[in-house]
Design a protein around this motif. Structure first.
Motif, PDB file in Angstrom:
ATOM      1  N   GLU A  38       0.940   0.846  -3.689  1.00 14.72           N
ATOM      2  CA  GLU A  38       0.234   1.763  -4.575  1.00 14.72           C
ATOM      3  C   GLU A  38      -0.534   2.763  -3.733  1.00 14.72           C
ATOM      4  O   GLU A  38      -1.187   2.390  -2.762  1.00 14.72           O
ATOM      5  N   SER A  40      -3.586   4.785  -3.599  1.00 16.41           N
ATOM      6  CA  SER A  40      -4.863   4.771  -4.319  1.00 16.41           C
ATOM      7  C   SER A  40      -5.627   6.090  -4.250  1.00 16.41           C
ATOM      8  O   SER A  40      -6.499   6.331  -5.071  1.00 16.41           O
ATOM      9  N   ASP A  41      -5.315   6.935  -3.293  1.00 19.86           N
ATOM     10  CA  ASP A  41      -6.095   8.162  -3.107  1.00 19.86           C
ATOM     11  C   ASP A  41      -5.235   9.419  -3.249  1.00 19.86           C
ATOM     12  O   ASP A  41      -5.394  10.384  -2.513  1.00 19.86           O
ATOM     13  N   ARG A 124      -4.720   2.315   5.659  1.00 20.16           N
ATOM     14  CA  ARG A 124      -4.923   3.661   5.094  1.00 20.16           C
ATOM     15  C   ARG A 124      -4.909   4.731   6.179  1.00 20.16           C
ATOM     16  O   ARG A 124      -4.297   5.783   6.015  1.00 20.16           O
TER      17      ARG A 124
END
Length: 165
Positions: A38, A40-41, A124
Protein backbone atom coordinates in the motif's frame (compact mmCIF):
# COMPACT_ATOMS: atom_id res chain seq x y z
CA UNK A 1 20.14 -0.19 -8.76
CA UNK A 2 19.97 -1.73 -12.17
CA UNK A 3 17.60 0.34 -14.22
CA UNK A 4 18.29 1.26 -17.79
CA UNK A 5 15.81 2.80 -20.20
CA UNK A 6 15.65 0.22 -23.01
CA UNK A 7 15.12 1.08 -26.63
CA UNK A 8 11.55 0.58 -27.87
CA UNK A 9 10.05 0.31 -24.37
CA UNK A 10 6.62 -1.16 -23.76
CA UNK A 11 3.91 1.08 -22.43
CA UNK A 12 2.22 0.03 -19.20
CA UNK A 13 -1.04 -0.46 -21.06
CA UNK A 14 0.50 -3.55 -22.66
CA UNK A 15 0.43 -5.23 -19.27
CA UNK A 16 -2.65 -6.52 -17.48
CA UNK A 17 -4.32 -3.72 -15.51
CA UNK A 18 -3.63 -3.67 -11.81
CA UNK A 19 -5.24 -1.95 -8.90
CA UNK A 20 -5.03 1.81 -9.30
CA UNK A 21 -3.93 3.41 -6.04
CA UNK A 22 -3.92 7.06 -6.93
CA UNK A 23 -3.82 9.19 -10.01
CA UNK A 24 -3.20 12.85 -10.73
CA UNK A 25 -2.88 14.57 -14.07
CA UNK A 26 0.20 12.95 -15.55
CA UNK A 27 1.11 10.62 -12.68
CA UNK A 28 -0.45 7.35 -11.63
CA UNK A 29 0.42 4.62 -9.17
CA UNK A 30 -0.51 1.02 -9.86
CA UNK A 31 0.13 -2.33 -8.19
CA UNK A 32 0.78 -5.59 -10.05
CA UNK A 33 1.36 -8.89 -8.27
CA UNK A 34 2.14 -7.24 -4.89
CA UNK A 35 -1.12 -7.65 -2.95
CA UNK A 36 0.27 -6.58 0.44
CA UNK A 37 1.70 -3.29 -0.80
CA UNK A 38 0.00 0.00 0.00
CA UNK A 39 1.26 3.44 -0.89
CA UNK A 40 0.43 5.48 2.21
CA UNK A 41 1.75 8.88 1.12
CA UNK A 42 0.47 9.13 -2.46
CA UNK A 43 -0.67 12.77 -2.27
CA UNK A 44 2.68 13.93 -0.93
CA UNK A 45 4.55 11.84 -3.49
CA UNK A 46 2.64 13.45 -6.37
CA UNK A 47 3.69 16.92 -5.26
CA UNK A 48 7.29 15.86 -4.68
CA UNK A 49 7.67 14.17 -8.07
CA UNK A 50 6.15 17.20 -9.80
CA UNK A 51 8.56 19.46 -7.86
CA UNK A 52 11.55 17.35 -8.98
CA UNK A 53 10.42 17.57 -12.63
CA UNK A 54 9.95 21.33 -12.36
CA UNK A 55 13.38 21.87 -10.77
CA UNK A 56 14.86 19.97 -13.71
CA UNK A 57 12.79 22.07 -16.16
CA UNK A 58 10.73 19.14 -17.39
CA UNK A 59 7.01 18.71 -17.70
CA UNK A 60 5.30 15.44 -16.77
CA UNK A 61 3.07 14.19 -19.57
CA UNK A 62 2.48 10.66 -18.29
CA UNK A 63 4.44 8.96 -15.56
CA UNK A 64 3.23 5.57 -14.36
CA UNK A 65 4.67 3.76 -11.38
CA UNK A 66 3.95 0.05 -11.27
CA UNK A 67 4.76 -1.54 -7.92
CA UNK A 68 5.25 -5.27 -8.35
CA UNK A 69 6.88 -8.46 -7.10
CA UNK A 70 10.41 -9.73 -7.75
CA UNK A 71 8.99 -12.37 -10.11
CA UNK A 72 7.03 -9.81 -12.13
CA UNK A 73 10.03 -7.49 -12.53
CA UNK A 74 12.37 -10.41 -13.21
CA UNK A 75 10.19 -11.49 -16.14
CA UNK A 76 10.32 -7.93 -17.56
CA UNK A 77 14.07 -7.82 -17.06
CA UNK A 78 14.49 -11.01 -19.09
CA UNK A 79 11.92 -10.13 -21.75
CA UNK A 80 12.90 -6.52 -22.47
CA UNK A 81 16.51 -6.17 -21.29
CA UNK A 82 17.77 -9.74 -21.68
CA UNK A 83 19.05 -9.63 -18.08
CA UNK A 84 18.44 -12.75 -15.99
CA UNK A 85 18.83 -10.96 -12.65
CA UNK A 86 16.70 -9.48 -9.92
CA UNK A 87 16.57 -5.70 -9.78
CA UNK A 88 14.68 -3.08 -7.80
CA UNK A 89 13.65 -0.78 -10.67
CA UNK A 90 13.31 -0.77 -14.44
CA UNK A 91 12.51 2.44 -16.27
CA UNK A 92 10.94 2.56 -19.72
CA UNK A 93 11.23 5.94 -21.42
CA UNK A 94 8.22 6.58 -23.68
CA UNK A 95 9.09 10.21 -24.45
CA UNK A 96 9.74 11.65 -27.89
CA UNK A 97 10.69 15.07 -26.54
CA UNK A 98 13.72 15.99 -24.43
CA UNK A 99 11.91 18.34 -22.03
CA UNK A 100 9.00 16.10 -21.07
CA UNK A 101 8.73 13.08 -18.81
CA UNK A 102 6.73 10.20 -20.18
CA UNK A 103 7.46 6.69 -19.05
CA UNK A 104 6.78 3.66 -16.92
CA UNK A 105 8.74 2.90 -13.78
CA UNK A 106 8.43 -0.67 -12.51
CA UNK A 107 9.53 -1.18 -8.91
CA UNK A 108 9.94 -4.49 -7.09
CA UNK A 109 8.52 -3.93 -3.63
CA UNK A 110 10.26 -7.10 -2.42
CA UNK A 111 13.67 -5.94 -3.65
CA UNK A 112 13.19 -2.48 -2.10
CA UNK A 113 12.21 -4.11 1.19
CA UNK A 114 15.28 -6.38 1.15
CA UNK A 115 17.59 -3.49 0.21
CA UNK A 116 16.19 -1.30 2.99
CA UNK A 117 16.73 -4.11 5.49
CA UNK A 118 20.31 -4.71 4.25
CA UNK A 119 21.08 -0.97 4.41
CA UNK A 120 19.43 -0.54 7.82
CA UNK A 121 17.14 2.23 6.60
CA UNK A 122 13.35 2.62 6.63
CA UNK A 123 11.47 1.00 3.74
CA UNK A 124 9.81 4.33 2.95
CA UNK A 125 13.16 6.07 2.42
CA UNK A 126 14.48 3.34 0.14
CA UNK A 127 11.20 3.29 -1.79
CA UNK A 128 11.38 7.05 -2.36
CA UNK A 129 15.02 6.76 -3.46
CA UNK A 130 14.12 4.08 -6.01
CA UNK A 131 11.08 6.04 -7.20
CA UNK A 132 13.19 9.13 -7.87
CA UNK A 133 15.98 6.98 -9.36
CA UNK A 134 13.53 6.03 -12.11
CA UNK A 135 12.66 9.68 -12.71
CA UNK A 136 16.34 10.57 -12.91
CA UNK A 137 16.80 7.99 -15.66
CA UNK A 138 13.98 9.69 -17.55
CA UNK A 139 15.78 13.00 -17.01
CA UNK A 140 18.86 11.55 -18.70
CA UNK A 141 20.99 10.44 -15.77
CA UNK A 142 22.81 7.10 -16.02
CA UNK A 143 24.49 4.69 -13.62
CA UNK A 144 26.55 2.34 -15.79
CA UNK A 145 29.96 3.11 -14.26
CA UNK A 146 31.28 4.19 -10.87
CA UNK A 147 31.50 7.88 -11.76
CA UNK A 148 27.93 8.04 -13.07
CA UNK A 149 26.69 5.95 -10.12
CA UNK A 150 28.26 8.47 -7.73
CA UNK A 151 26.66 11.38 -9.60
CA UNK A 152 23.30 9.55 -9.62
CA UNK A 153 23.49 8.97 -5.85
CA UNK A 154 24.23 12.66 -5.26
CA UNK A 155 21.29 13.65 -7.48
CA UNK A 156 19.04 11.19 -5.60
CA UNK A 157 20.10 12.79 -2.31
CA UNK A 158 19.35 16.25 -3.72
CA UNK A 159 15.89 15.14 -4.88
CA UNK A 160 15.15 13.42 -1.58
CA UNK A 161 15.97 16.69 0.18
CA UNK A 162 13.17 18.32 -1.86
CA UNK A 163 10.59 16.23 0.01
CA UNK A 164 8.49 18.26 2.41
CA UNK A 165 6.83 15.29 4.13
Amino acid sequence: MNSTPPMGPPHHENFPPGELHHEAPGIEFMVEDAPDFELSDAEELLGWIERVAKVHEHRIVQLTYIFCSDDYLHRLNIQYLDHDTLTDVITFDNSDDADILEGDIFISVERVRDNAHDLGIPFRDELHRVMIHGVLHLLGYHDKDLLSQTAMRAKEDYCLALRSF
